[in-house]
Design a protein around this motif. Structure first.
Motif, PDB file in Angstrom:
ATOM      1  N   PRO A  76       0.894  -1.137   0.024  1.00 23.39           N
ATOM      2  CA  PRO A  76       0.046   0.052  -0.071  1.00 23.39           C
ATOM      3  C   PRO A  76       0.767   1.338   0.025  1.00 23.39           C
ATOM      4  O   PRO A  76       0.503   2.374  -0.713  1.00 23.39           O
ATOM      5  CB  PRO A  76      -0.794  -0.026   1.425  1.00 23.39           C
ATOM      6  N   LYS A  77       1.983   1.264   0.624  1.00 21.16           N
ATOM      7  CA  LYS A  77       2.837   2.329   0.798  1.00 21.16           C
ATOM      8  C   LYS A  77       3.230   2.720  -0.777  1.00 21.16           C
ATOM      9  O   LYS A  77       3.286   3.835  -1.098  1.00 21.16           O
ATOM     10  CB  LYS A  77       3.844   2.190   1.717  1.00 21.16           C
ATOM     11  N   ARG A  78       3.761   1.659  -1.459  1.00 23.03           N
ATOM     12  CA  ARG A  78       4.074   1.867  -2.734  1.00 23.03           C
ATOM     13  C   ARG A  78       3.210   2.637  -3.893  1.00 23.03           C
ATOM     14  O   ARG A  78       3.503   3.454  -4.716  1.00 23.03           O
ATOM     15  CB  ARG A  78       4.609   0.605  -3.564  1.00 23.03           C
ATOM     16  N   ARG A  79       1.580   1.935  -3.383  1.00 27.79           N
ATOM     17  CA  ARG A  79       0.821   2.593  -4.331  1.00 27.79           C
ATOM     18  C   ARG A  79       0.459   3.964  -3.905  1.00 27.79           C
ATOM     19  O   ARG A  79       0.226   4.675  -4.872  1.00 27.79           O
ATOM     20  CB  ARG A  79      -0.514   1.575  -4.103  1.00 27.79           C
ATOM     21  N   PHE A  83      -0.293   1.604   5.927  1.00 27.13           N
ATOM     22  CA  PHE A  83       0.191   0.807   4.915  1.00 27.13           C
ATOM     23  C   PHE A  83       0.511  -0.635   4.880  1.00 27.13           C
ATOM     24  O   PHE A  83       1.198  -1.223   4.116  1.00 27.13           O
ATOM     25  CB  PHE A  83       1.472   1.490   3.995  1.00 27.13           C
ATOM     26  N   ARG A  84      -0.080  -1.140   5.985  1.00 26.78           N
ATOM     27  CA  ARG A  84       0.054  -2.570   6.352  1.00 26.78           C
ATOM     28  C   ARG A  84      -1.212  -3.354   6.317  1.00 26.78           C
ATOM     29  O   ARG A  84      -2.270  -2.510   6.881  1.00 26.78           O
ATOM     30  CB  ARG A  84       0.586  -2.981   7.612  1.00 26.78           C
ATOM     31  N   THR A  85      -1.456  -4.333   5.735  1.00 21.53           N
ATOM     32  CA  THR A  85      -2.848  -4.872   6.079  1.00 21.53           C
ATOM     33  C   THR A  85      -2.693  -6.187   6.441  1.00 21.53           C
ATOM     34  O   THR A  85      -1.492  -7.034   6.438  1.00 21.53           O
ATOM     35  CB  THR A  85      -3.514  -5.087   4.415  1.00 21.53           C
ATOM     36  N   GLY A  91      -6.471  -8.385   4.392  1.00 23.40           N
ATOM     37  CA  GLY A  91      -7.093  -7.198   3.676  1.00 23.40           C
ATOM     38  C   GLY A  91      -7.429  -6.248   4.630  1.00 23.40           C
ATOM     39  O   GLY A  91      -7.961  -5.317   4.180  1.00 23.40           O
ATOM     40  N   GLN A  92      -7.493  -6.314   5.790  1.00 21.24           N
ATOM     41  CA  GLN A  92      -7.801  -5.523   6.975  1.00 21.24           C
ATOM     42  C   GLN A  92      -6.660  -4.458   7.206  1.00 21.24           C
ATOM     43  O   GLN A  92      -5.529  -4.769   7.567  1.00 21.24           O
ATOM     44  CB  GLN A  92      -8.291  -5.990   8.115  1.00 21.24           C
ATOM     45  N   ASN A  93      -7.104  -3.067   6.975  1.00 20.20           N
ATOM     46  CA  ASN A  93      -6.107  -1.866   7.389  1.00 20.20           C
ATOM     47  C   ASN A  93      -5.709  -2.185   8.627  1.00 20.20           C
ATOM     48  O   ASN A  93      -6.392  -1.998   9.683  1.00 20.20           O
ATOM     49  CB  ASN A  93      -6.626  -0.657   6.773  1.00 20.20           C
ATOM     50  N   VAL A  94      -4.331  -2.358   9.078  1.00 15.63           N
ATOM     51  CA  VAL A  94      -4.057  -2.623  10.388  1.00 15.63           C
ATOM     52  C   VAL A  94      -4.023  -1.369  11.314  1.00 15.63           C
ATOM     53  O   VAL A  94      -4.403  -1.534  12.367  1.00 15.63           O
ATOM     54  CB  VAL A  94      -2.456  -3.060  10.363  1.00 15.63           C
ATOM     55  N   LYS A 136       3.823  -5.022  13.530  1.00 21.52           N
ATOM     56  CA  LYS A 136       3.607  -5.259  11.981  1.00 21.52           C
ATOM     57  C   LYS A 136       4.312  -4.103  11.051  1.00 21.52           C
ATOM     58  O   LYS A 136       4.432  -4.268   9.838  1.00 21.52           O
ATOM     59  CB  LYS A 136       2.271  -5.321  11.954  1.00 21.52           C
ATOM     60  N   ALA A 137       4.387  -2.870  11.826  1.00 24.02           N
ATOM     61  CA  ALA A 137       5.074  -1.744  10.900  1.00 24.02           C
ATOM     62  C   ALA A 137       6.436  -2.065  10.416  1.00 24.02           C
ATOM     63  O   ALA A 137       7.098  -1.387   9.616  1.00 24.02           O
ATOM     64  CB  ALA A 137       5.003  -0.469  11.678  1.00 24.02           C
ATOM     65  N   LEU A 138       7.006  -2.875  11.214  1.00 27.55           N
ATOM     66  CA  LEU A 138       8.698  -3.143  11.112  1.00 27.55           C
ATOM     67  C   LEU A 138       8.768  -4.732  10.824  1.00 27.55           C
ATOM     68  O   LEU A 138      10.202  -4.952  10.547  1.00 27.55           O
ATOM     69  CB  LEU A 138       9.370  -2.842  12.309  1.00 27.55           C
ATOM     70  N   ASP A 139       7.971  -5.627  10.640  1.00 30.10           N
ATOM     71  CA  ASP A 139       8.110  -6.990  10.435  1.00 30.10           C
ATOM     72  C   ASP A 139       8.889  -7.451   9.219  1.00 30.10           C
ATOM     73  O   ASP A 139       9.275  -8.455   9.217  1.00 30.10           O
ATOM     74  CB  ASP A 139       6.971  -7.963  10.784  1.00 30.10           C
ATOM     75  N   GLN A 140       8.633  -6.293   8.203  1.00 32.30           N
ATOM     76  CA  GLN A 140       9.228  -6.531   6.899  1.00 32.30           C
ATOM     77  C   GLN A 140      10.627  -6.351   6.777  1.00 32.30           C
ATOM     78  O   GLN A 140      11.497  -6.609   5.985  1.00 32.30           O
ATOM     79  CB  GLN A 140       8.463  -6.038   5.917  1.00 32.30           C
ATOM     80  N   GLU A 141      11.145  -5.508   7.822  1.00 34.41           N
ATOM     81  CA  GLU A 141      12.629  -4.982   8.106  1.00 34.41           C
ATOM     82  C   GLU A 141      13.397  -5.695   8.919  1.00 34.41           C
ATOM     83  O   GLU A 141      14.742  -5.834   8.984  1.00 34.41           O
ATOM     84  CB  GLU A 141      12.639  -3.548   8.136  1.00 34.41           C
ATOM     85  N   ILE A 142      12.603  -6.158  10.216  1.00 36.33           N
ATOM     86  CA  ILE A 142      13.334  -6.646  11.418  1.00 36.33           C
ATOM     87  C   ILE A 142      12.935  -8.053  11.445  1.00 36.33           C
ATOM     88  O   ILE A 142      11.749  -8.626  11.222  1.00 36.33           O
ATOM     89  CB  ILE A 142      12.920  -6.075  12.731  1.00 36.33           C
ATOM     90  N   GLU A 143      14.055  -9.048  11.937  1.00 35.55           N
ATOM     91  CA  GLU A 143      13.467 -10.535  12.269  1.00 35.55           C
ATOM     92  C   GLU A 143      12.876 -10.801  13.405  1.00 35.55           C
ATOM     93  O   GLU A 143      12.961 -10.142  14.362  1.00 35.55           O
ATOM     94  CB  GLU A 143      14.764 -11.412  12.193  1.00 35.55           C
ATOM     95  N   GLY A 144      11.910 -11.564  13.292  1.00 37.95           N
ATOM     96  CA  GLY A 144      10.884 -11.977  14.527  1.00 37.95           C
ATOM     97  C   GLY A 144       9.470 -11.671  14.205  1.00 37.95           C
ATOM     98  O   GLY A 144       9.327 -11.172  13.478  1.00 37.95           O
ATOM     99  N   THR A 145       8.784 -12.424  15.202  1.00 34.38           N
ATOM    100  CA  THR A 145       7.310 -12.008  14.963  1.00 34.38           C
ATOM    101  C   THR A 145       6.999 -10.666  15.348  1.00 34.38           C
ATOM    102  O   THR A 145       7.630  -9.809  16.150  1.00 34.38           O
ATOM    103  CB  THR A 145       6.485 -12.947  15.977  1.00 34.38           C
ATOM    104  N   HIS A 146       5.693 -10.327  14.788  1.00 38.54           N
ATOM    105  CA  HIS A 146       5.272  -8.938  15.125  1.00 38.54           C
ATOM    106  C   HIS A 146       5.056  -8.628  16.593  1.00 38.54           C
ATOM    107  O   HIS A 146       5.156  -7.419  17.263  1.00 38.54           O
ATOM    108  CB  HIS A 146       3.947  -8.288  14.495  1.00 38.54           C
ATOM    109  N   VAL A 147       4.783  -9.589  17.557  1.00 36.91           N
ATOM    110  CA  VAL A 147       4.533  -9.324  19.023  1.00 36.91           C
ATOM    111  C   VAL A 147       5.990  -9.253  19.547  1.00 36.91           C
ATOM    112  O   VAL A 147       6.213  -8.222  20.461  1.00 36.91           O
ATOM    113  CB  VAL A 147       4.062 -10.585  19.643  1.00 36.91           C
TER     114      VAL A 147
END
Length: 524
Positions: A264-267, A332-334, A337-340, A376-387
């Motif tokens: 969503p951020k790219r879009r 920008f995270r889903t 399909g639900q906006n986080v 969840k804002a950083l789970d694509q950049e940092i290793e580990g679960t979102h919790v």
């Protein structure tokens, strides 16, 4: 020579004057010190005298108070004794009346005919019984008198302690009865109360469900703009797609193009870039790159604004700036399909409402609800679960440990140690399970419906099974001659248990088993 002698005389005279002045000053100072000491002694004596008078007054007041309490206690004991004496007197009067009545009956019985003589023995026995009871009453009265004498001989403190012990015992008994009655009512009404609390909390947060797709429709001023976006031999559209990382779909839709990307951020950046290019009118690879950089900066500003707006809507204030910015990234995270970010705001409000209904810390519940998915804002950049990521981030910025625990426990990673943590977990489940909140692919959705019907149809005696309410209810119709009324309850539980064991689904699924008997006849 004479002048030198004069100087010597002057010096000697000056020294003598200084010595005399020093002696005078010393004498005056000693006199002043003696006056000060005398004054201080007088003040000390006055303070001691005042303290002695105050102590004497306090002593007198304490004695008077103690005497008044002793007098009141004596009066109470005397009143109690008087009441008991009056009661004994009344009992004696009643007994005397009974004795008089018995005497009259005895006289009347002597005057009756011989037919009544046969009843005389029975009456004599009754009279004997009455006399025995009278003796028992007399003995009871004597015991009560002795007890009163014992009480009268008690000290004030002993009598007071007896009364207090009796009152405490009665209070404990009444409290135990109230607690047992309250527990019984709570057990009867707990399910109804829980439904009411959740219903009120959710109704107060009747927000729109936000489910995002992977495409964005951009409106063009005219169809000629499509050609300019494509460019000579497609160089503009290729450059645009390479720089922004999104796919541009140009079809026969009038005055519109579609930007497609699962990010969503790219879009968002691509949409702003395309809109600025259309306003500027200059569309070529170099200009696309320049406008793209401006769009990236604008989106960064929007991220912080998204975070601030979300905190305001959730009524959460005082968060660190970095936490606010990270919250904005959630826009920008889903998740399915639900906006986080919208989901986090909704969880915060539902958790706050639930906490208010239950009388616990609503502020902690709101903050934890807003921050529960921040990882969840950083789970694509940092290793580990979102919790795990969220917990590390919150501790880094010194967020309260109660809130950190709520975040850590909302997926049962650690045991709950507060009611607020339980409320946040419940609010998260409510928000995710609301109808339409999360979007599945059509294939997964149809497969889930098919699996539901297959599980129901696998049992003997099933006539038909239908998955309805978008897969949130399975309606099973049984053959009445094969399955009894008692068995349908067990059947519904067995089907529900198999669904829990074998399928994955959001929210909960209702299993509704129907057994219907029809009879028909014809009148000829």
């Amino acid at each position: 020579m004479g002048g030198n002698m004069d100087i010597v005389y002057y010096v000697l005279a000056l020294l003598v004057g200084v010595i005399i002045g020093y002696i005078v000053v010393s004498i005056m100072k000693k006199k002043s010190d003696r006056n000060k000491i005398s004054s201080a002694e007088n003040i000390s004596r006055r303070i001691i005298d005042d303290a002695n008078r105050d102590a004497e007054n306090i002593k007198k007041e304490s004695l008077l108070t103690a005497k008044e309490e002793v007098y009141k206690l004596k009066q109470n004991i005397e009143l109690e004794e008087t009441k008991k004496r009056n009661e004994l007197s009344k009992q004696e009067q009643r007994l005397n009346k009974r004795e008089d009545l018995l005497d009259k009956k005895e006289d009347s019985l002597d005057k009756k005919s011989e037919k009544l003589d046969r009843k005389q023995e029975s009456l004599n026995a009754k009279l004997k019984n009455v006399e025995e009871k009278e003796l028992q009453i007399d003995e009871s009265l004597e015991e009560q008198k002795l007890e009163l004498e014992k009480i009268a001989s008690l000290t004030n403190e002993e009598a007071k302690q007896i009364v207090l012990d009796m009152a405490n015992e009665e209070a404990e008994h009444q409290r135990a009865l109230i607690v047992r009655d309250y527990e019984a009512r709570i057990k009867e009404d707990q399910n109804k109360l829980a439904r009411e609390v959740i219903t009120r909390a959710v109704q107060r947060q009747a927000s729109d469900v936000v489910a995002q797709s992977s495409v964005t429709l951009v409106t063009l001023p005219n169809d000629d703009m499509k050609g300019r976006i494509i460019g000579k031999e497609g160089r503009n559209i290729r450059s645009f797609e390479n720089i922004t990382g999104v796919d541009v779909i140009i079809d026969d839709t009038p005055e519109a193009v579609v930007l497609s990307s699962y990010d969503p951020k790219r879009r968002e950046i691509a949409t702003i870039t395309l809109e600025k290019l259309m306003i500027d009118g200059r569309i070529h690879p170099a200009r696309i790159e320049e406008v793209y950089e401006l769009a990236v900066e604008e989106v960064e500003d929007r991220i912080r604004q998204y975070g601030e707006d979300a905190a305001e809507r959730a009524r959460v204030h005082g968060l660190p700036h970095e936490i606010i910015r990270t919250l904005g990234i959630l826009n920008f995270r889903t998740s399915y399909g639900q906006n986080v970010l919208e989901h986090s705001v909704e969880v915060a409000n539902i958790a706050g409402n639930l906490a208010t209904e239950l009388g616990i810390n609503a502020r902690t519940a709101r903050r934890a609800g807003l921050l529960h998915d921040i990882g969840k804002a950083l789970d694509q950049e940092i290793e580990g679960t979102h919790v795990e990521i969220g917990v590390r981030l919150l501790r880094k910025y010194k967020i309260n440990e109660e809130i950190v625990h709520c975040v850590e426990a909302h997926h049962f990673d650690v045991p709950f140690n507060s009611l607020e943590a339980m409320v946040v977990q419940a609010a998260d489940a409510i928000s995710a399970a609301r109808p339409g909140a999360r979007r599945e692919s059509i294939e997964a959705y149809l497969q889930r419906l098919s699996n539901l019907e297959e599980i129901a149809n696998s049992y003997d005696g099933i006539k038909s099974a239908y998955a309805i309410q978008a897969g949130r209810e399975i309606r099973v119709i049984v053959e009445p001659d094969k399955i009894s009324d008692d068995k349908i309850t067990l059947l519904s539980q067995e089907i529900a248990h198999r669904i829990e064991e074998e399928l994955e689904y959001p929210g909960k699924i209702k299993v509704h088993v129907i057994r219907e008997i029809r009879a028909s006849a014809y009148a000829k």
